[in-house]
Scaffold this active site. Structure first.
Site, PDB file in Angstrom:
ATOM      1  N   GLY A  70       0.976  -1.193   0.177  1.00  0.00           N
ATOM      2  CA  GLY A  70      -0.103   0.063  -0.068  1.00  0.00           C
ATOM      3  C   GLY A  70       0.765   1.296  -0.120  1.00  0.00           C
ATOM      4  O   GLY A  70       0.577   2.345  -0.609  1.00  0.00           O
ATOM      5  N   THR A  71       1.851   1.369   0.665  1.00  0.00           N
ATOM      6  CA  THR A  71       2.620   2.543   1.059  1.00  0.00           C
ATOM      7  C   THR A  71       3.309   2.778  -0.679  1.00  0.00           C
ATOM      8  O   THR A  71       3.125   4.102  -0.803  1.00  0.00           O
ATOM      9  CB  THR A  71       4.004   2.000   1.797  1.00  0.00           C
ATOM     10  OG1 THR A  71       3.358   1.811   2.933  1.00  0.00           O
ATOM     11  CG2 THR A  71       4.985   3.364   2.043  1.00  0.00           C
ATOM     12  N   ASN A 150      -7.639   3.749   9.289  1.00  0.00           N
ATOM     13  CA  ASN A 150      -7.106   2.567   9.773  1.00  0.00           C
ATOM     14  C   ASN A 150      -7.218   2.536  11.072  1.00  0.00           C
ATOM     15  O   ASN A 150      -7.076   1.423  11.888  1.00  0.00           O
ATOM     16  CB  ASN A 150      -5.589   2.202   9.251  1.00  0.00           C
ATOM     17  CG  ASN A 150      -4.756   3.341   9.580  1.00  0.00           C
ATOM     18  OD1 ASN A 150      -5.180   4.687   8.826  1.00  0.00           O
ATOM     19  ND2 ASN A 150      -3.997   3.295  10.159  1.00  0.00           N
ATOM     20  N   GLN A 178      -7.390  -0.305   3.768  1.00  0.00           N
ATOM     21  CA  GLN A 178      -8.243  -1.212   4.831  1.00  0.00           C
ATOM     22  C   GLN A 178      -9.486  -1.517   4.185  1.00  0.00           C
ATOM     23  O   GLN A 178     -10.450  -2.406   5.227  1.00  0.00           O
ATOM     24  CB  GLN A 178      -8.610  -0.071   6.055  1.00  0.00           C
ATOM     25  CG  GLN A 178      -7.096   0.293   6.882  1.00  0.00           C
ATOM     26  CD  GLN A 178      -6.435  -1.093   7.419  1.00  0.00           C
ATOM     27  OE1 GLN A 178      -7.237  -1.875   7.794  1.00  0.00           O
ATOM     28  NE2 GLN A 178      -5.271  -0.941   8.155  1.00  0.00           N
ATOM     29  N   HIS A 200      -1.387  -7.910   2.474  1.00  0.00           N
ATOM     30  CA  HIS A 200      -1.539  -8.706   4.021  1.00  0.00           C
ATOM     31  C   HIS A 200      -2.563  -7.867   4.772  1.00  0.00           C
ATOM     32  O   HIS A 200      -2.739  -8.599   5.617  1.00  0.00           O
ATOM     33  CB  HIS A 200      -0.020  -8.297   4.690  1.00  0.00           C
ATOM     34  CG  HIS A 200       0.204  -6.712   5.014  1.00  0.00           C
ATOM     35  ND1 HIS A 200       0.341  -6.450   6.403  1.00  0.00           N
ATOM     36  CD2 HIS A 200       0.221  -5.864   4.160  1.00  0.00           C
ATOM     37  CE1 HIS A 200       0.577  -5.134   6.284  1.00  0.00           C
ATOM     38  NE2 HIS A 200       0.527  -4.667   5.068  1.00  0.00           N
ATOM     39  N   THR A 236      12.384  -6.580 -11.123  1.00  0.00           N
ATOM     40  CA  THR A 236      11.828  -7.950 -11.355  1.00  0.00           C
ATOM     41  C   THR A 236      10.694  -8.206 -10.513  1.00  0.00           C
ATOM     42  O   THR A 236      10.738  -7.775  -9.455  1.00  0.00           O
ATOM     43  CB  THR A 236      13.138  -8.990 -11.229  1.00  0.00           C
ATOM     44  OG1 THR A 236      13.856  -8.926 -11.889  1.00  0.00           O
ATOM     45  CG2 THR A 236      12.290 -10.538 -11.421  1.00  0.00           C
ATOM     46  N   CYS A 329       2.761   0.923  12.410  1.00  0.00           N
ATOM     47  CA  CYS A 329       4.042   1.519  12.407  1.00  0.00           C
ATOM     48  C   CYS A 329       4.258   2.460  13.427  1.00  0.00           C
ATOM     49  O   CYS A 329       5.524   2.735  13.389  1.00  0.00           O
ATOM     50  CB  CYS A 329       3.857   2.432  10.777  1.00  0.00           C
ATOM     51  SG  CYS A 329       2.577   1.872   9.821  1.00  0.00           S
TER      52      CYS A 329
HETATM   53  C1  LIG Z   1      -4.702   3.052   5.691  1.00  0.00           C
HETATM   54  C2  LIG Z   1      -3.095   2.508   5.316  1.00  0.00           C
HETATM   55  N1  LIG Z   1      -2.724   3.026   4.170  1.00  0.00           N
HETATM   56  C3  LIG Z   1      -1.608   2.391   4.198  1.00  0.00           C
HETATM   57  C4  LIG Z   1      -0.907   1.419   4.507  1.00  0.00           C
HETATM   58  C5  LIG Z   1       0.342   0.977   4.356  1.00  0.00           C
HETATM   59  O1  LIG Z   1       0.363  -0.276   3.473  1.00  0.00           O
HETATM   60  P1  LIG Z   1       1.510  -1.303   3.625  1.00  0.00           P
HETATM   61  O2  LIG Z   1       1.609  -1.987   4.550  1.00  0.00           O
HETATM   62  O3  LIG Z   1       0.875  -2.648   2.566  1.00  0.00           O
HETATM   63  O4  LIG Z   1       2.640  -0.625   2.843  1.00  0.00           O
HETATM   64  C6  LIG Z   1      -1.511   0.921   5.704  1.00  0.00           C
HETATM   65  C7  LIG Z   1      -1.131  -0.286   6.739  1.00  0.00           C
HETATM   66  O5  LIG Z   1      -1.035  -0.028   7.819  1.00  0.00           O
HETATM   67  C8  LIG Z   1      -2.925   1.406   6.114  1.00  0.00           C
HETATM   68  O6  LIG Z   1      -3.631   0.903   6.939  1.00  0.00           O
END
Ligand SMILES: Cc1ncc(COP(=O)(O)O)c(C=O)c1O
Length: 380
Positions: A70-71, A150, A178, A200, A236, A329
């Site tokens: 996601g990031t 989240n 989410q 995940h 890759t 995080c």
């Molecule tokens: C709302 C939201 N955006 C982004 C992320 C980041 O996703 P990833 O862990 O797949 O990088 C998270 C993960 O906690 C999230 O809850």
């Protein structure tokens, strides 16, 4: 008893996802960019996964790009959305995930955009009137508003926001990390330009993700290198991650309604039990409003207590209960939650985010409430 109530941080992988991935760790090891048969079979599997994801979301395969999570997908949409479309103003909110907020803050520091953050009230709600005013004053904006928060679970109405953003011709990115796999997305009929996923969060592998970018809002690549992902992401491919996330999404869509019903029952039971058993309990944001919040998240605010102050998560952990104080995080950091701060949450009260999956049970809720009752009885 061991209880895992931190599914917004990450979820257990589904065995069927692991089974789907295994051959790509064993026999199907070719590089998908190689033109020989070992490469071609893996390339085919990647493209089948892309097609599957696109079908489930009612998008086209050329709008789906696999990422490391996601990031990376958020960073790509925001940084490259701004650069490609000559955007100089962004609108977001103070309760976005750091993957969005920090990225926009860096863009502002570099002088690429001016960032406007919408106000939120004590429940974490944004004001659509304020959004419209900002759009009117800055038509070529980028709007980034998450579908579900989240930490407190608040849901944003993407249809309403998307309609408004479209009216002013702005670029709409929504962090759907989410909600992906928990709600269905019909991207041909939803006015968003970019959404994201992390595998995940719905029983897929960590380090897997994807970005959807609408075909008439194409953006430049974020990671430069080879021609992978149709020149949109060099490097890759994470083949097992791609196979895993597509399988996880397929499984999520297969049983979405029954999973939702099961998890909603758990959440409703949790709210009821806590309200009965813990005097003075409150719920942060809209998380106790089943119609306005993500069904997987309940953010509980507990009354001030000398015995538990700053120790609540630790005390729960000692009882075998894994939960979180906010996003994974930042849960190890002492700075506290930027989301609860934005809601002016009383720092004397301890907050815990409990987040659920289809693997949780009502018995786990009863056990957790019992332990909370014991922890808070020490005080009385
Ligand atoms: C709302 C939201 N955006 C982004 C992320 C980041 O996703 P990833 O862990 O797949 O990088 C998270 C993960 O906690 C999230 O809850």
């Amino acid at each position: 008893m061991k209880v895992y109530f931190d599914n917004a941080a990450t979820t257990a992988m589904d065995d069927r996802v692991i089974e789907a991935m295994l051959p790509f760790m064993r026999s199907h090891f070719g590089n998908p960019s190689s033109v020989h048969s070992h490469g071609r079979e893996v390339r085919n599997a990647i493209e089948k996964s892309r097609k599957k994801v696109a079908e489930l979301l009612n998008a086209t395969p050329s709008e789906i790009f696999f990422t490391s999570g996601g990031t990376e997908a958020d960073n790509t949409a925001l940084v490259c959305g701004v650069e490609t479309h000559g955007i100089t103003h962004a609108i977001s909110s103070p309760i976005e995930h750091h993957a969005v907020l920090h990225t926009l803050e860096v863009l502002e520091k570099k002088g690429k955009i001016k960032l406007s953050l919408l106000d939120v009230n004590s429940k974490g709600e944004i004001d659509h009137g304020q959004l419209e005013k900002l759009l009117k004053a800055n038509p070529n904006s980028l709007v980034s508003l998450m579908q579900a928060n989240n930490e407190i679970g608040n849901l944003n109405d993407l249809e309403k926001i998307g309609g408004l953003v479209k009216e002013y011709g702005a670029f709409f990115h929504s962090d759907t990390v989410q909600t992906m796999g928990h709600y269905s997305h019909d991207l041909k009929n939803l006015s968003v330009d970019a959404i994201v996923a992390g595998g995940h969060k719905f029983h897929g592998p960590k380090g897997s993700g994807f970005l959807f970018v609408r075909k008439d809002k194409k953006i430049h690549p974020f990671i430069h290198g080879g021609a992978q992902e149709r020149n949109m992401r060099g490097g890759t491919e994470n083949v097992i991650g791609i196979i895993g996330i597509a399988k996880a999404l397929e499984l999520a869509y297969e049983d979405m309604a029954s999973h939702q019903a099961h998890i909603e029952k758990i959440k409703a039971h949790f709210i009821e039990k806590l309200s009965q058993e813990i005097p003075g309990v409150e719920f942060n944001g809209l998380s106790a409003d089943l119609g306005k919040s993500l069904y997987t998240v309940l953010n509980v605010s507990l009354p001030p207590s000398e015995a538990n102050r700053g120790m609540l998560l630790f005390n729960l952990d000692l009882e075998g209960i894994s939960a979180s104080g906010g996003s994974a995080c930042s849960s190890g950091a002492t700075v506290g939650s930027h989301v609860l701060r934005a809601l002016n949450h009383n720092p004397e009260r301890d907050s815990v985010r409990f987040s659920f999956s289809r693997f949780n049970t009502v018995e786990e809720v009863d056990y957790t409430v019992e332990k909370l009752k014991e922890l808070y009885a020490v005080e009385a």
